[in-house]
Write a protein that holds these residues in place. Structure first.
Motif, PDB file in Angstrom:
ATOM      1  N   ILE A 123       1.088  -1.094  -0.009  1.00  0.00           N
ATOM      2  CA  ILE A 123       0.165   0.126   0.109  1.00  0.00           C
ATOM      3  C   ILE A 123       0.945   1.239  -0.018  1.00  0.00           C
ATOM      4  O   ILE A 123       0.538   2.329  -0.594  1.00  0.00           O
ATOM      5  N   ILE A 148      -8.995  -2.014  -2.512  1.00  0.00           N
ATOM      6  CA  ILE A 148      -8.739  -3.278  -2.439  1.00  0.00           C
ATOM      7  C   ILE A 148      -9.707  -4.556  -2.508  1.00  0.00           C
ATOM      8  O   ILE A 148     -10.871  -3.978  -1.790  1.00  0.00           O
ATOM      9  N   TRP A 176      -6.162  -8.055   6.098  1.00  0.00           N
ATOM     10  CA  TRP A 176      -6.231  -7.055   5.194  1.00  0.00           C
ATOM     11  C   TRP A 176      -7.331  -5.981   5.544  1.00  0.00           C
ATOM     12  O   TRP A 176      -7.102  -4.730   5.091  1.00  0.00           O
ATOM     13  N   LYS A 177      -8.329  -6.381   5.767  1.00  0.00           N
ATOM     14  CA  LYS A 177      -9.179  -5.372   6.201  1.00  0.00           C
ATOM     15  C   LYS A 177      -8.895  -4.110   7.080  1.00  0.00           C
ATOM     16  O   LYS A 177      -9.161  -3.053   7.182  1.00  0.00           O
ATOM     17  N   SER A 216      -5.970  -3.292   7.918  1.00  0.00           N
ATOM     18  CA  SER A 216      -4.779  -2.606   7.232  1.00  0.00           C
ATOM     19  C   SER A 216      -5.315  -1.434   6.362  1.00  0.00           C
ATOM     20  O   SER A 216      -4.826  -0.141   6.509  1.00  0.00           O
ATOM     21  N   ALA A 217      -6.342  -1.799   5.712  1.00  0.00           N
ATOM     22  CA  ALA A 217      -6.843  -0.783   4.600  1.00  0.00           C
ATOM     23  C   ALA A 217      -7.623   0.108   5.377  1.00  0.00           C
ATOM     24  O   ALA A 217      -7.780   1.389   5.156  1.00  0.00           O
ATOM     25  N   ILE A 245      -8.461   3.197   2.920  1.00  0.00           N
ATOM     26  CA  ILE A 245      -8.600   2.559   1.655  1.00  0.00           C
ATOM     27  C   ILE A 245      -9.791   1.744   1.509  1.00  0.00           C
ATOM     28  O   ILE A 245      -9.930   0.917   2.261  1.00  0.00           O
ATOM     29  N   PHE A 252     -12.181  -1.133   1.285  1.00  0.00           N
ATOM     30  CA  PHE A 252     -11.896  -2.547   1.183  1.00  0.00           C
ATOM     31  C   PHE A 252     -13.398  -3.165   0.621  1.00  0.00           C
ATOM     32  O   PHE A 252     -14.184  -3.209   1.646  1.00  0.00           O
TER      33      PHE A 252
END
Length: 674
Positions: free
Chosen positions: A628, A636, A650-651, A653-654, A659, A661
């Protein structure tokens, strides 16, 4: 001649159904429809006390009461409104559930399904129904639990799986239409059996059926033949192989595998024949019809009181009483009263069952169309006359259910009349023989030759159905048909019947107008389809799939295998696709001028484009934070081929970097319109 609308019971039942549908759409509390019913009853009472003959006020208020009563019935049956429903407690997370088994579902390779009634939640009285799945070893064939068994389960209930792809069958909605809103998945170690407690009629019925099945399994019948016999006589279809069921479906004969009006009608004819000598006695006719109705309901009990059997027995019980009163001419009233009885006294949710809709559509069509077809041609030859009568019944029923059948199943078996002409005349022999074989086996005096003959008869029927199912040229599948087309289809059907009954220029004009409307809507749908272009990332386990719809063509980027075949079939029918083409998955796509970058499990050879849309597949071992920071993706996307724990990581982090997701397992398929 009176028309269907001229019967009071037909009008009241129609408005009752409209009220149930209105209650379903609004999901209001019982108080509002209860007030409406009270107001309607007051107006009805005032209108009834008038000296003059019934007025529009009386009739209108009666219909208003029926409409409001339908809304009240649904709101009272809607269990989320009911005090004490488990959803009104703290039921999230691990809890102790005390359940009572009410239905046994068809097993899968890994689990056995049940419908269970909630008795207690953490030792507090509660009500409601849940879908229960208990994991089982692959070698286990028979369900361990029985109806009326009570169990304790320590576990977590979850939401029913929603339809995550366009045009996908909505399993959650199907269960919600049975008042089921959550499911519970448990391992055998999480289930403690309390045994049977408080046996019900349904539980007794299950025990009786199990005893009968045990007797039948000892007769040496073929496995395929035994599964058909259990379906025909006892309504047990879970042992029918998928291949056999599909053959009956393609041959247009699947209706004989579910105990319905056809089976109960044949049984009614048998009983009237058996009890006919009683009619010569004083009050013997009343005794005959009483015994007939009692036996019909005992048979319904033996078959497990399934909804299809209840509606068929209710319908023919009213019909038997009409025959006793010699009022068969009021068949529409009889049909409407049986529906009214089922919706009011049994369950208003029956209106949402496909079988319920098709049964009443078929019987109504027979009552309306069959006499007109007989007047159309009345052959003098006895054989031709009987064949034409059978064909007329089959054609009438098929005309009545065709729009509903196309809407739910998207297929039309053109050989349905052949299967009806061959199988239906012998169905009485098959059912009668099955009842005789079962009774004699219970008594222990069944001759072997009768078993072999009956087994061969079922084998011949299976063979004929299998041959019909292979006539692909006469089986039309994957036919798109939506709800508005159902409405237009029934308008065309009604116009055709009016023209058949009373040929006239205005009737012919109405038929042409209905045809133009149906064809016009089809042309409109074709135009909309041709104007559609979109790219979708579908939700699918194991295999990523990107589809590109360009008009009525669909380009599928993914593995060409068994995975997703039903998903693509649903999409093909719903989106009115005519051409499918399979392509390999790429690492990079350009969609609307933006880069769509796919990373798989290897996380190698990553495209270097910045500010694109990142698509994660096959659980890549990727340092997402570093990616990212360097590539700065706009969005994403994670599909169903990824492990859940990675998706959660991942969710997070986004979210930290604001960002967007999109996980297809939560939000459904990701779509970009072009």
């Amino acid at each position: 001649m009176l028309k269907p609308w001229d019967f009071i019971a037909v009008r009241l039942t129609l408005f009752l159904v409209l009220g149930i549908l209105l209650g379903y759409a609004l999901e209001i509390k019982p108080l509002v429809p209860a007030v409406l019913v009270s107001v309607g009853l007051c107006i009805l009472g005032l209108a009834a006390f008038k000296k003059s003959k019934p007025t529009y006020l009386f009739g209108g208020s009666a219909l208003f009461v029926a409409l409001s009563s339908g809304m009240l019935l649904f709101s009272m049956a809607f269990q989320l409104n009911t005090p004490g429903h488990y959803s009104q407690f703290d039921f999230e997370g691990d809890h102790l559930w005390h359940l009572k088994i009410r239905e046994i579902g068809k097993p899968t390779e890994f689990s056995q399904a049940y419908i269970a009634r909630v008795v207690l939640l953490d030792q507090q009285a509660a009500i409601g129904k849940v879908k229960l799945r208990i994991k089982r070893p692959p070698q286990s064939s028979e369900p361990k639990l029985k109806i009326d068994d009570e169990i304790l389960v320590w576990g977590v209930v979850s939401r029913l799986p929603e339809a995550l792809n366009p045009y996908q069958w909505d399993y959650a909605r199907y269960l919600r239409n049975q008042n089921i809103y959550h499911q519970l998945l448990a391992a055998p170690g999480q289930v403690y059996e309390l045994g049977e407690s408080g046996a019900t009629l349904k539980g007794w019925s299950h025990s009786m059926r199990s005893s009968i099945v045990s007797k039948l399994e000892q007769l040496g019948l073929g496995e395929k033949e035994l599964s058909i016999i259990k379906a025909l006589l006892l309504g047990l279809r879970r042992d029918i192989a998928s291949e056999t069921f599909d053959q009956y479906r393609r041959a247009g004969a699947v209706h004989i595998l579910a105990i319905s009006g056809l089976h109960i009608g044949i049984l009614l004819l048998f009983l009237r024949l058996i009890f006919h000598p009683l009619t010569r006695l004083p009050r013997g006719q009343g005794l005959s019809v009483g015994l007939t109705i009692v036996i019909l309901w005992v048979y319904a009990l033996l078959t497990g009181f399934s909804p299809s059997v209840i509606r068929a027995v209710a319908m023919f019980s009213f019909l038997a009483y009409s025959l006793f009163l010699d009022r068969l001419s009021q068949s529409y009233n009889t049909l409407a009263l049986s529906m009214f009885f089922l919706l009011v006294l049994v369950d208003p949710y029956l209106i949402f069952q496909v079988g319920f809709q098709m049964s009443y559509a078929a019987v109504f069509a027979i009552l309306w169309v069959y006499p007109a077809l007989l007047r159309l041609w009345n052959p003098g030859n006895w054989i031709f006359k009987r064949v034409w009568q059978l064909l007329a019944v089959s054609l009438s029923a098929q005309m009545g259910v065709l729009p509903i059948s196309l809407y739910y199943f998207h297929q039309f078996p053109a050989l349905f009349m052949v299967s009806s002409l061959v199988i239906v005349p012998f169905l009485g022999l098959i059912l009668g023989g099955g009842i005789a074989v079962t009774a004699l086996s219970i008594l222990g005096s069944l001759p072997g030759f009768l078993v072999r003959a009956y087994n061969q008869l079922i084998a011949y029927m299976n063979g004929f159905v299998g041959w019909l199912s292979r006539q692909d040229a006469f089986i039309f599948e994957e036919l798109p048909f939506d709800g508005f087309e159902v409405l237009l289809g029934y308008i065309l059907f009604s116009a055709l019947v009016v023209l058949l009954k009373r040929p006239a220029a205005i009737a012919a004009r109405n038929v042409l107008l209905a045809l133009i409307l149906l064809q016009g809507y089809g042309i409109y749908n074709s135009y909309i389809t041709r104007q559609t272009e979109r790219v979708l990332i579908l939700h699918q386990f194991r295999n990523p799939m990107l589809v590109h719809q360009k008009g009525n063509e669909l380009y599928i980027h993914g593995l060409k295998s068994g995975f997703g075949s039903s998903l693509l079939k649903d999409f093909q029918v719903g989106a009115r696709i005519r051409k499918l083409e399979y392509l390999a998955l790429e690492k990079k796509y350009v969609v609307n001028g933006e880069h769509l970058i796919r990373i798989d499990s290897t996380a190698l050879d990553i495209p270097r484009e910045r500010n694109g849309i990142l698509w994660l597949t096959y659980s890549p071992r990727l340092n997402l934070d570093r990616y990212i920071a360097y590539f700065e993706p706009k969005m994403i996307i994670a599909d169903g081929s990824n492990y859940n724990y990675l998706v959660r990581r991942w969710k997070e982090s986004a979210a930290i970097r604001n960002i967007p997701f999109h996980y297809t397992g939560d939000k459904g398929a990701f779509m970009i319109d072009l």
